[in-house]
Design an enzyme around this catalytic site. Structure first.
Site, PDB file in Angstrom:
ATOM      1  N   ARG A 262       0.820  -1.217   0.000  1.00 10.99           N
ATOM      2  CA  ARG A 262       0.000   0.000   0.000  1.00 10.99           C
ATOM      3  C   ARG A 262       0.856   1.271   0.000  1.00 10.99           C
ATOM      4  O   ARG A 262       0.414   2.314  -0.470  1.00 10.99           O
ATOM      5  CB  ARG A 262      -0.942   0.002   1.203  1.00 10.99           C
ATOM      6  CG  ARG A 262      -1.940  -1.142   1.198  1.00 10.99           C
ATOM      7  CD  ARG A 262      -2.935  -1.054   0.065  1.00 10.99           C
ATOM      8  NE  ARG A 262      -3.865  -2.187   0.065  1.00 10.99           N
ATOM      9  CZ  ARG A 262      -4.730  -2.420  -0.908  1.00 10.99           C
ATOM     10  NH1 ARG A 262      -4.800  -1.623  -1.967  1.00 10.99           N
ATOM     11  NH2 ARG A 262      -5.536  -3.462  -0.848  1.00 10.99           N
TER      12      ARG A 262
ATOM     13  N   GLU B  78      -9.256   6.833  -8.460  1.00  9.78           N
ATOM     14  CA  GLU B  78      -8.122   6.243  -7.728  1.00  9.78           C
ATOM     15  C   GLU B  78      -7.116   7.367  -7.498  1.00  9.78           C
ATOM     16  O   GLU B  78      -6.915   8.214  -8.372  1.00  9.78           O
ATOM     17  CB  GLU B  78      -7.512   5.109  -8.561  1.00  9.78           C
ATOM     18  CG  GLU B  78      -6.340   4.421  -7.857  1.00  9.78           C
ATOM     19  CD  GLU B  78      -5.870   3.171  -8.598  1.00  9.78           C
ATOM     20  OE1 GLU B  78      -6.725   2.335  -8.973  1.00  9.78           O
ATOM     21  OE2 GLU B  78      -4.656   3.041  -8.805  1.00  9.78           O
TER      22      GLU B  78
HETATM   23  C1  3EB Z   1      -6.812  -1.781  -5.166  1.00  5.89           C
HETATM   24  O1  3EB Z   1      -6.553  -1.285  -4.076  1.00  5.89           O
HETATM   25  C2  3EB Z   1      -7.178  -0.803  -6.242  1.00  5.89           C
HETATM   26  O2  3EB Z   1      -2.540  -3.629  -9.416  1.00  5.89           O
HETATM   27  O3  3EB Z   1      -0.762  -2.404  -9.053  1.00  5.89           O
HETATM   28  C3  3EB Z   1      -4.330   0.144  -6.731  1.00  5.89           C
HETATM   29  C4  3EB Z   1      -2.935   0.255  -6.760  1.00  5.89           C
HETATM   30  C5  3EB Z   1      -4.958  -0.857  -7.443  1.00  5.89           C
HETATM   31  C6  3EB Z   1      -2.176  -0.653  -7.496  1.00  5.89           C
HETATM   32  C7  3EB Z   1      -1.987  -2.631  -8.945  1.00  5.89           C
HETATM   33  C8  3EB Z   1      -4.186  -1.760  -8.165  1.00  5.89           C
HETATM   34  C9  3EB Z   1      -2.810  -1.657  -8.194  1.00  5.89           C
HETATM   35  O4  3EB Z   1      -6.795  -2.992  -5.384  1.00  5.89           O
HETATM   36  C10 3EB Z   1      -6.441  -0.969  -7.481  1.00  5.89           C
END
Ligand code: 3EB
Length: 347
Positions: free
Chosen positions: A228, A335
């Site tokens: 994250r 996002e």
């Molecule tokens: C999520 O939290 C939303 O596949 O690299 C956010 C950040 C999201 C990175 C990735 C996907 C990715 O799942 C989507």
């Protein structure tokens, strides 16, 4: 200069870049250009990668400029162009999907092969240059929501990405870079750019969200592999790189039809991540007002509602750019990713 001194991001319209000979460029690591760079623009003096996501702004091209204290050196290994300080490296690669060599009828899809090829090139370059730790990576995948077989193209991307990371000794499920994965127009090449380091990073997960690598199989047979947030080594403000963040609580999308509520939920997720970073990492004083934000918007007509929610949360002094993009779950309308450094811990 040592460590990650001078590290950070800046946003500018392409029209407002200094001339190539200006010393302004001396500590620029690299540039991502969103939209259409002016046709007559000369090539820039640092690695620059064009991403086919139009800015939702008056100017046709927004630049994301990454800096680190010099001296910096540029070069190219295979298809990876890079520029690096003694500790940090910016790199980029563009791979057209049709370019990926086919291995016959069955087996991995074109997108899986293209993704594997891109990551193999990235790891080869980082091995050769001695920056073994990917810290932050941006993936721009064409037609990311397009249905294929049982799933979507995003699932194919995830399968190849997971396999590539898990083949590497440096990475494990809970030690992977922060990331974003967004959709560009059908027919666009796979565009990846990244920041890597000579030394280990610290990863941060969000207690409100299931870690992406633990998502259940209904979101795809092989989970997305990213953390994250990633924190650079404990120097010069311990810069924090926050992954693309969306309206997901636990592992479920919430507020599917309400873009204002999705924006608020996303900002709550970012706020929670900052609180976690503060408590886990020596009380670094991260705050929402001190970050720079990049906002991906699925439907241009939602821009005003999103921008209003951001304004309520952040005030008007915070750098923010808005880009038109597809988001990797169809119900997600917005996002947000962010980057920033902390004030030093209070004593
Ligand atoms: C999520 O939290 C939303 O596949 O690299 C956010 C950040 C999201 C990175 C990735 C996907 C990715 O799942 C989507």
């Amino acid at each position: 200069m040592t460590g990650c001194a001078g590290f950070g991001v800046e946003y500018r319209s392409s029209e407002h870049l200094p001339s190539n000979t200006d010393s302004w460029w001396d500590n620029v690591l690299g540039v991502a250009q969103f939209g259409r760079p002016a046709a007559d623009s000369v090539s820039l003096p640092v690695p620059a990668v064009t991403v086919a996501l139009p800015p939702l702004a008056e100017q046709p091209c927004t630049c994301e400029i990454w800096r680190a204290a010099g001296p910096l050196q540029s070069g190219q290994i295979g298809a990876v162009r890079y520029r690096a300080s003694s500790q940090l490296l910016f790199g980029c690669i563009v791979v057209p999907e049709s370019d990926s060599s086919s291995n016959g009828r069955a087996g991995p899809s074109a997108l899986e092969r293209t993704t594997s090829q891109a990551y193999a090139e990235i790891f080869r370059a980082l091995d050769a240059l001695g920056y073994p730790q990917l810290v932050r990576i941006w993936n721009y995948v064409s037609a990311i929501n397009q249905a294929v077989g049982e799933g979507e193209r995003y699932w194919q991307f995830n399968s190849a990405r997971q396999e590539c990371f898990l083949q590497r000794a440096e990475y494990s499920w809970n030690n992977v870079p922060a990331a974003s994965a967004l959709g560009s127009a059908a027919g666009s090449p796979l565009v990846i750019y990244f920041i890597a380091s000579t030394s280990a990073m610290r990863t941060i997960e969000n207690p409100r969200q299931v870690s992406a690598y633990r998502y259940p199989a209904k979101f795809g047979p092989r989970s997305p592999l990213f953390s994250r947030a990633a924190q650079l080594p404990e120097t010069a403000g311990a810069p924090l790189l926050i992954s693309g963040t969306a309206s997901i609580v636990g592992c479920e999308t919430v507020h599917p039809d309400n873009v204002a509520a999705q924006t608020r939920e996303t900002l709550t997720n970012i706020d929670t991540l900052l609180a976690t970073a503060r408590s886990e990492n020596g009380g670094h004083a991260y705050s929402v007002e001190q970050l720079s934000y990049k906002v991906y918007v699925r439907r241009p007509t939602d821009l005003q509602a999103i921008s209003q929610e951001l304004g309520n949360f952040l005030g008007t002094q915070t750098p923010v750019i808005f880009l038109r993009a597809d988001i990797c779950r169809r119900e997600l309308l917005v996002e947000i990713e962010a980057v920033g450094a902390a004030r030093p811990p209070a004593h």
